[in-house]
Write an enzyme that holds these catalytic residues in place. Structure first.
Site, PDB file in Angstrom:
ATOM      1  CG  HIS A 264      35.516  -5.970 -20.514  1.00 52.36           C
ATOM      2  ND1 HIS A 264      36.849  -6.246 -20.322  1.00 52.36           N
ATOM      3  CD2 HIS A 264      34.844  -7.047 -20.034  1.00 52.36           C
ATOM      4  CE1 HIS A 264      36.978  -7.442 -19.760  1.00 52.36           C
ATOM      5  NE2 HIS A 264      35.774  -7.939 -19.574  1.00 52.36           N
TER       6      HIS A 264
ATOM      7  CE  LYS B 103      38.877  -7.206 -15.693  1.00 48.58           C
ATOM      8  NZ  LYS B 103      37.898  -8.300 -15.782  1.00 48.58           N
TER       9      LYS B 103
ATOM     10  CG  HIS C 155      30.184  -9.819 -16.789  1.00 51.53           C
ATOM     11  ND1 HIS C 155      30.571 -10.342 -15.584  1.00 51.53           N
ATOM     12  CD2 HIS C 155      31.203 -10.070 -17.654  1.00 51.53           C
ATOM     13  CE1 HIS C 155      31.770 -10.897 -15.706  1.00 51.53           C
ATOM     14  NE2 HIS C 155      32.165 -10.744 -16.958  1.00 51.53           N
TER      15      HIS C 155
END
Length: 413
Positions: free
Chosen positions: A302, A345, A287
């Site tokens: 990220h 995003k 994730h």
């Protein structure tokens, strides 16, 4: 690099413009909404489906001193904020001096001896120098001190000349939902790929092709892929960054040996759980560092190295950014908008130019010290906050929780 808009303005505008389906703005304590991506009712922490800003917006009276933060506006996780790394209802491990909770079968608060409803291990864990004793808590000052040490220890980070960044158009938080590509050029003009031959970078890159991004499709690791997880952990543990982190956590009585520490890292980061139905389709590492797609939107993702590699292949299209951190060298922080092979995003924060072990260390530090909470650090004299969330629907070991997500939420107090 500097913020293109004052961070406080970004916070307020971001919250004001957060979409009904993705934020708790004007939704606190509403009834369950089956059409919403995330929830803001009183039971959402119990069900693990709160919006990311639920704690900041809907529990303000309970936490009046909670700092305003630069919040991501997308659904990041179904893991609700939690005060402890543990979900052991019959134990005080990680629960010492917590508030009374009528749903627990036994208790660990200061008055449980008076009422005779303490957990059996209350005295051993909370009455002495146990893991969870209040005197054993990690303070904000200690977090800021060790994060500065980790920052200085990151000798594998990119130098100024190793990356040429083209951040281009800075937009206001109110424009993040527009899905408009305002940057004709890629984010990365140049990256010195010799960085990627370093052992930790190489081991990190080997992990990124081990995942399928769509939630709902189970992850199944081969023997080689499992070995690659071990290789990554082994390589980062050789670095000064991870030695600094382990030394600190060992001193804080979190781990008695490096072997215990590494084993826990492997479980919390690489252990699989299900974000969709019954399939074990996700992990904290996938994730945060690789990225996922759920309900037609990008979640997680990220990591700057992943971004660069996907952009290089033509799979990521950089749209804009709303925040560029105050650091004039690497690592820096960028909060951006992008399209990942057909999926958007809205706000994605990432360190830029950091080594894999640096990000892994800071996220791990915050998850262990402040699970499910905002974690206040300091890097190069600048404040930085990281938000982590625990995965509450399944556990490993003796009720320990997996990482649901971790990301930068602020670089100011």
């Amino acid at each position: 690099m500097r913020a293109c808009v004052p961070l406080t303005v970004a916070i307020l505008c971001g919250l004001a413009w957060a979409g009904k389906r993705e934020s708790c703005a004007s939704r606190c304590n509403e009834r369950f909404d089956r059409d919403a991506v995330c929830q803001c009712d009183r039971r959402c922490p119990q069900h693990g489906d709160c919006c990311e800003d639920y704690e900041q917006l809907c529990t303000a009276e309970e936490n009046p001193k909670e700092p305003e933060l630069f919040l991501e506006l997308e659904e990041e996780t179904e893991g609700a904020p939690a005060s402890s790394l543990y979900l052991a209802p019959n134990s005080c491990q990680g629960r010492c001096l917590e508030a009374f909770d009528k749903h627990h079968s036994c208790h660990c608060n200061a008055r449980c001896p008076e009422f005779g409803n303490c957990c059996e291990d209350f005295e051993s864990l909370c009455g002495h120098e146990g893991f969870s004793h209040s005197s054993d808590a990690i303070t904000k000052e200690e977090l800021q001190s060790v994060s500065e040490k980790i920052y200085r220890a990151d000798t594998n980070k990119a130098r100024k000349e190793d990356i040429v960044l083209n951040s281009q158009n800075c937009i206001s938080p109110s424009e993040t939902r527009d899905q408009v590509d305002r940057c004709p050029e890629p984010l990365f003009t140049y990256v010195n790929e010799k960085l990627f031959s370093k052992p930790t970078y190489s081991a990190f890159l080997n992990l990124l092709n081990n995942y399928q991004r769509a939630t709902g499709r189970g992850e199944h690791f081969t023997a080689q892929e499992l070995a690659e997880q071990d290789t990554f952990l082994r390589e980062i543990m050789k670095t000064a960054v991870m030695k600094e982190l382990y030394g600190f956590l060992h001193q804080q009585n979190r781990y008695s040996s490096e072997q215990e520490f590494v084993s826990d890292l492997k479980n919390m980061w690489f252990g699989l759980y299900s974000r969709s139905k019954e399939e074990r389709d996700s992990s904290g590492f996938e994730h945060v560092f690789s990225g996922e797609v759920k309900k037609g939107k990008v979640t997680g993702f990220h990591n700057w190295i992943r971004f660069y590699m996907q952009e290089k292949e033509g799979l990521v299209d950089y749209y804009s950014h709303i925040y560029d951190g105050p650091w004039d060298s690497y690592p820096d922080v960028l909060a951006m908008q992008f399209n990942w092979d057909g999926y958007y995003k809205e706000v994605g924060s990432a360190f830029i130019g950091s080594s894999p072990e640096f990000e892994f260390a800071l996220y791990s530090l915050c998850f262990i010290a402040r699970p499910g909470k905002v974690c206040q650090l300091s890097l190069g004299g600048h404040p930085l906050a990281i938000q982590t969330y625990t995965w509450n629907k399944s556990t490993y070991g003796n009720g320990k929780k997996y990482i649901a997500t971790a990301y930068v939420v602020s670089s100011t107090h």
